[in-house]
Design a protein around this motif. Sequence first.
Motif, PDB file in Angstrom:
ATOM      1  N   ARG A   1      19.195 -21.045  18.951  1.00 23.25           N
ATOM      2  CA  ARG A   1      19.980 -21.362  20.045  1.00 23.25           C
ATOM      3  C   ARG A   1      20.653 -22.405  19.987  1.00 23.25           C
ATOM      4  NH1 ARG A   1      14.704 -19.798  21.156  1.00 23.25           N
ATOM      5  NH2 ARG A   1      14.238 -18.215  22.927  1.00 23.25           N
ATOM      6  N   GLY A   2      21.956 -22.209  20.876  1.00 18.33           N
ATOM      7  CA  GLY A   2      23.070 -23.387  20.555  1.00 18.33           C
ATOM      8  C   GLY A   2      24.083 -23.308  21.764  1.00 18.33           C
ATOM      9  N   ARG A   3      25.013 -24.137  21.620  1.00 19.11           N
ATOM     10  CA  ARG A   3      26.293 -23.933  22.453  1.00 19.11           C
ATOM     11  C   ARG A   3      27.378 -23.446  21.769  1.00 19.11           C
ATOM     12  NH1 ARG A   3      24.782 -24.924  27.701  1.00 19.11           N
ATOM     13  NH2 ARG A   3      26.919 -26.113  28.186  1.00 19.11           N
ATOM     14  N   LEU A   4      28.492 -23.357  22.337  1.00 19.84           N
ATOM     15  CA  LEU A   4      29.499 -22.673  21.640  1.00 19.84           C
ATOM     16  C   LEU A   4      30.022 -23.647  20.515  1.00 19.84           C
ATOM     17  CD1 LEU A   4      32.028 -21.043  24.167  1.00 19.84           C
ATOM     18  CD2 LEU A   4      30.518 -19.832  22.597  1.00 19.84           C
ATOM     19  N   ASP A   5      30.098 -25.047  20.648  1.00 22.29           N
ATOM     20  CA  ASP A   5      30.367 -25.856  19.571  1.00 22.29           C
ATOM     21  C   ASP A   5      29.351 -25.751  18.447  1.00 22.29           C
ATOM     22  OD1 ASP A   5      32.232 -27.074  21.643  1.00 22.29           O
ATOM     23  OD2 ASP A   5      30.783 -28.512  22.066  1.00 22.29           O
ATOM     24  N   ASP A   6      28.164 -25.220  18.497  1.00 20.05           N
ATOM     25  CA  ASP A   6      27.283 -25.279  17.465  1.00 20.05           C
ATOM     26  C   ASP A   6      27.739 -23.766  16.599  1.00 20.05           C
ATOM     27  OD1 ASP A   6      25.757 -27.169  18.255  1.00 20.05           O
ATOM     28  OD2 ASP A   6      24.676 -26.108  19.817  1.00 20.05           O
ATOM     29  N   GLY A   7      28.199 -23.010  17.258  1.00 23.21           N
ATOM     30  CA  GLY A   7      28.782 -21.660  16.927  1.00 23.21           C
ATOM     31  C   GLY A   7      29.119 -21.421  15.251  1.00 23.21           C
ATOM     32  N   PRO A   8      30.153 -22.408  14.613  1.00 18.64           N
ATOM     33  CA  PRO A   8      30.633 -22.562  13.460  1.00 18.64           C
ATOM     34  C   PRO A   8      29.473 -22.373  12.181  1.00 18.64           C
ATOM     35  CG  PRO A   8      32.172 -23.434  14.656  1.00 18.64           C
ATOM     36  CD  PRO A   8      31.021 -23.202  15.701  1.00 18.64           C
ATOM     37  N   THR A   9      28.644 -23.573  12.744  1.00 24.67           N
ATOM     38  CA  THR A   9      27.489 -24.017  11.833  1.00 24.67           C
ATOM     39  C   THR A   9      26.542 -22.823  11.750  1.00 24.67           C
ATOM     40  OG1 THR A   9      27.840 -26.260  12.344  1.00 24.67           O
ATOM     41  CG2 THR A   9      25.642 -25.659  11.416  1.00 24.67           C
ATOM     42  N   LEU A  10      26.308 -22.064  13.183  1.00 27.86           N
ATOM     43  CA  LEU A  10      25.162 -21.281  13.195  1.00 27.86           C
ATOM     44  C   LEU A  10      25.671 -19.805  12.752  1.00 27.86           C
ATOM     45  CD1 LEU A  10      23.724 -21.974  16.588  1.00 27.86           C
ATOM     46  CD2 LEU A  10      22.490 -22.107  14.509  1.00 27.86           C
ATOM     47  N   TYR A  11      26.990 -19.492  12.641  1.00 25.58           N
ATOM     48  CA  TYR A  11      27.741 -18.482  11.833  1.00 25.58           C
ATOM     49  C   TYR A  11      27.171 -18.505  10.432  1.00 25.58           C
ATOM     50  CZ  TYR A  11      30.497 -15.203  14.746  1.00 25.58           C
ATOM     51  OH  TYR A  11      31.012 -14.412  15.406  1.00 25.58           O
ATOM     52  N   LYS A  12      27.236 -19.581   9.718  1.00 31.67           N
ATOM     53  CA  LYS A  12      26.965 -19.789   8.399  1.00 31.67           C
ATOM     54  C   LYS A  12      25.214 -19.626   8.082  1.00 31.67           C
ATOM     55  CE  LYS A  12      27.648 -22.701   4.474  1.00 31.67           C
ATOM     56  NZ  LYS A  12      27.733 -21.406   3.572  1.00 31.67           N
ATOM     57  N   THR A  13      24.724 -20.276   9.214  1.00 29.15           N
ATOM     58  CA  THR A  13      23.293 -20.178   8.975  1.00 29.15           C
ATOM     59  C   THR A  13      22.746 -18.824   9.022  1.00 29.15           C
ATOM     60  OG1 THR A  13      22.909 -22.364   9.992  1.00 29.15           O
ATOM     61  CG2 THR A  13      21.044 -21.135   9.874  1.00 29.15           C
ATOM     62  N   PHE A  14      23.273 -18.021   9.890  1.00 22.19           N
ATOM     63  CA  PHE A  14      22.855 -16.585   9.930  1.00 22.19           C
ATOM     64  C   PHE A  14      23.148 -15.930   8.889  1.00 22.19           C
ATOM     65  CE2 PHE A  14      23.754 -12.672  12.530  1.00 22.19           C
ATOM     66  CZ  PHE A  14      22.353 -12.139  12.379  1.00 22.19           C
ATOM     67  N   GLY A  15      24.641 -15.979   8.639  1.00 21.17           N
ATOM     68  CA  GLY A  15      25.125 -15.348   7.325  1.00 21.17           C
ATOM     69  C   GLY A  15      24.385 -15.519   6.298  1.00 21.17           C
ATOM     70  N   ASP A  16      23.864 -16.657   5.960  1.00 16.72           N
ATOM     71  CA  ASP A  16      23.091 -17.263   4.518  1.00 16.72           C
ATOM     72  C   ASP A  16      21.592 -16.793   4.732  1.00 16.72           C
ATOM     73  OD1 ASP A  16      25.591 -17.955   3.647  1.00 16.72           O
ATOM     74  OD2 ASP A  16      25.355 -19.946   3.974  1.00 16.72           O
ATOM     75  N   LYS A  17      21.452 -16.378   5.904  1.00 17.52           N
ATOM     76  CA  LYS A  17      19.742 -16.168   6.198  1.00 17.52           C
ATOM     77  C   LYS A  17      19.091 -17.442   5.818  1.00 17.52           C
ATOM     78  CE  LYS A  17      20.149 -11.138   5.034  1.00 17.52           C
ATOM     79  NZ  LYS A  17      21.544 -11.109   4.537  1.00 17.52           N
ATOM     80  N   LYS A  18      19.392 -18.502   6.557  1.00 17.99           N
ATOM     81  CA  LYS A  18      18.797 -19.784   6.078  1.00 17.99           C
ATOM     82  C   LYS A  18      17.828 -20.359   7.431  1.00 17.99           C
ATOM     83  CE  LYS A  18      20.845 -20.341   2.122  1.00 17.99           C
ATOM     84  NZ  LYS A  18      20.126 -20.102   0.718  1.00 17.99           N
ATOM     85  N   ASP A  19      17.055 -21.198   7.201  1.00 24.43           N
ATOM     86  CA  ASP A  19      16.312 -21.847   8.209  1.00 24.43           C
ATOM     87  C   ASP A  19      15.431 -20.756   9.033  1.00 24.43           C
ATOM     88  OD1 ASP A  19      15.283 -23.997   9.630  1.00 24.43           O
ATOM     89  OD2 ASP A  19      17.141 -23.637  10.880  1.00 24.43           O
ATOM     90  N   GLY A  20      15.148 -19.641   8.306  1.00 26.50           N
ATOM     91  CA  GLY A  20      14.310 -18.584   9.278  1.00 26.50           C
ATOM     92  C   GLY A  20      15.129 -17.956  10.265  1.00 26.50           C
ATOM     93  N   CYS A  21      16.692 -17.877  10.109  1.00 27.96           N
ATOM     94  CA  CYS A  21      17.407 -17.180  11.021  1.00 27.96           C
ATOM     95  C   CYS A  21      17.372 -15.788  11.125  1.00 27.96           C
ATOM     96  CB  CYS A  21      18.740 -17.919  11.077  1.00 27.96           C
ATOM     97  SG  CYS A  21      19.878 -17.495  12.378  1.00 27.96           S
ATOM     98  N   VAL A  22      17.032 -15.223  12.143  1.00 28.59           N
ATOM     99  CA  VAL A  22      17.192 -13.787  12.533  1.00 28.59           C
ATOM    100  C   VAL A  22      17.917 -13.484  13.546  1.00 28.59           C
ATOM    101  CG1 VAL A  22      15.756 -11.786  13.159  1.00 28.59           C
ATOM    102  CG2 VAL A  22      14.682 -13.717  11.658  1.00 28.59           C
ATOM    103  N   LYS A  23      18.040 -14.151  14.863  1.00 28.75           N
ATOM    104  CA  LYS A  23      19.209 -14.091  15.673  1.00 28.75           C
ATOM    105  C   LYS A  23      19.440 -15.267  16.425  1.00 28.75           C
ATOM    106  CE  LYS A  23      21.564 -10.932  18.142  1.00 28.75           C
ATOM    107  NZ  LYS A  23      22.371 -10.144  17.465  1.00 28.75           N
ATOM    108  N   VAL A  24      20.860 -15.393  16.607  1.00 26.14           N
ATOM    109  CA  VAL A  24      21.349 -16.522  17.321  1.00 26.14           C
ATOM    110  C   VAL A  24      21.894 -16.192  18.518  1.00 26.14           C
ATOM    111  CG1 VAL A  24      23.336 -18.384  17.389  1.00 26.14           C
ATOM    112  CG2 VAL A  24      22.053 -17.484  14.918  1.00 26.14           C
ATOM    113  N   VAL A  25      21.557 -16.985  19.942  1.00 26.61           N
ATOM    114  CA  VAL A  25      22.047 -16.835  21.168  1.00 26.61           C
ATOM    115  C   VAL A  25      22.678 -18.203  21.609  1.00 26.61           C
ATOM    116  CG1 VAL A  25      21.347 -16.872  23.258  1.00 26.61           C
ATOM    117  CG2 VAL A  25      20.280 -15.207  21.931  1.00 26.61           C
ATOM    118  N   LEU A  26      24.035 -18.173  21.851  1.00 33.23           N
ATOM    119  CA  LEU A  26      24.867 -19.148  22.449  1.00 33.23           C
ATOM    120  C   LEU A  26      24.903 -19.113  24.040  1.00 33.23           C
ATOM    121  CD1 LEU A  26      27.637 -18.741  19.791  1.00 33.23           C
ATOM    122  CD2 LEU A  26      25.623 -20.199  19.598  1.00 33.23           C
ATOM    123  N   ARG A  27      24.886 -20.510  24.444  1.00 33.35           N
ATOM    124  CA  ARG A  27      25.016 -20.431  25.986  1.00 33.35           C
ATOM    125  C   ARG A  27      26.290 -21.436  26.146  1.00 33.35           C
ATOM    126  NH1 ARG A  27      21.678 -18.545  29.465  1.00 33.35           N
ATOM    127  NH2 ARG A  27      19.723 -17.705  28.726  1.00 33.35           N
TER     128      ARG A  27
END
Length: 389
Positions: free
Chosen positions: A362-388
């Motif tokens: 989970r994160g804010r819009l500001d976290d979006g660019p970093t979380l895109y990479k985390t999700f795309g790279d399948k890192k840190d156990g990332c399965v689904k990202v929600v932004l508020r």
Amino acid sequence: MKALTWHGKGDIRCESVPDPKIEDDRDAIIKVTACAICGSDVHIFNGLIPAMERGDVLGHETMGEVVEVGKGTTKLTVGDRVVVPFTIGCGECFFCRRGFYSGCERSNPNREKAAKLWGNSPSGLFGYSHLLGGYSGGQAEYLRVPYADVGPIKVPDELADEQVLFLSDIFPTGYMAAEFCNIQPGDTIAIWGCGPVGQMAIRSAFLLGAERVIAVDTVPERMRLAESAGAMTLDYMQEGIYERIMEITRGRGADACIDAVGTEADSRASLDSFVDRVKVATFMGTDRPHVLRQAIHCCRNFGTVSIVGVYGGYLDKIPMGSAINRGLTFRMAQTPVQRYLPSLLERIRNGEIDPSFIITHRGRLDDGPTLYKTFGDKKDGCVKVVLRP
């Protein structure tokens, strides 16, 4: 307002863009309360989706509160809490009247461009290139919703945002994938990809009566999540998938196979998947359809291949000889989300499924660019990202 915007391959930015405005009487403006990063967005992040322009606002999994409506919008009022389907349908054309909203004839203003590539145009989509309308997406503080009296569904106050947000895309898409399989008692369903759509397909297959689900992936966190739903998992980096499915099904093959991967199949999976990647990198091919080839071979005679993974162009070396000679049925679509919303919302209300199980980050819009990479790279156990926002 703040929004996540595309500026080239691997370049997603959180920046200020103009606020959306009512442009048509059937428009609504929503204040976004939750949005998500989809696996389809990763195709954009990786530069695989054509007709993107720098500064395009991304995102097609969105919900929020209605803050303004056009005078022709009859079903929404200011203050309504809604989930917005990623497919945009007018509600009046040939396809919308038949429930095929993702084939809407009116909602893609760039339909002639799409027709040059695909022979005809699907509906417009939020945040998914100028080939599909150039609509601003919902990874933003506000979103303009065209044909707002057709698409958004009101959600009850007792359900949290995270329980209903995925009605916008991945839950209906996974459910449609399973529905395409025409599941009968005793059926074995094989699903390639344990990402968000694959996870929804696994649970939907069981909801629709499958006896056994075989889930194919290699990411440990995703495979554990599949197993928690009751699926048998196969790691394509550790064993031969065709051989194992034939062994499990006593040589018959799966009753239906679901491709929930699409154009970015792992190039490490096999020689043909590596060749696919080379072709795409050298502009000799448009997609990497290794999973589709394998799903066809693993499907039993007169079975069904259900395709919900995104493909964009012309696929190489698809074994149509196998499909024709063995009587396979192919079902595929961009999901006509509006068709599924009432029944799937009811399943959530009844406690049959809580789609929030999928959320890992989970994160804010500001976290979006970093979380895109985390999700795309399948890192840190990332399965689904929600932004508020």
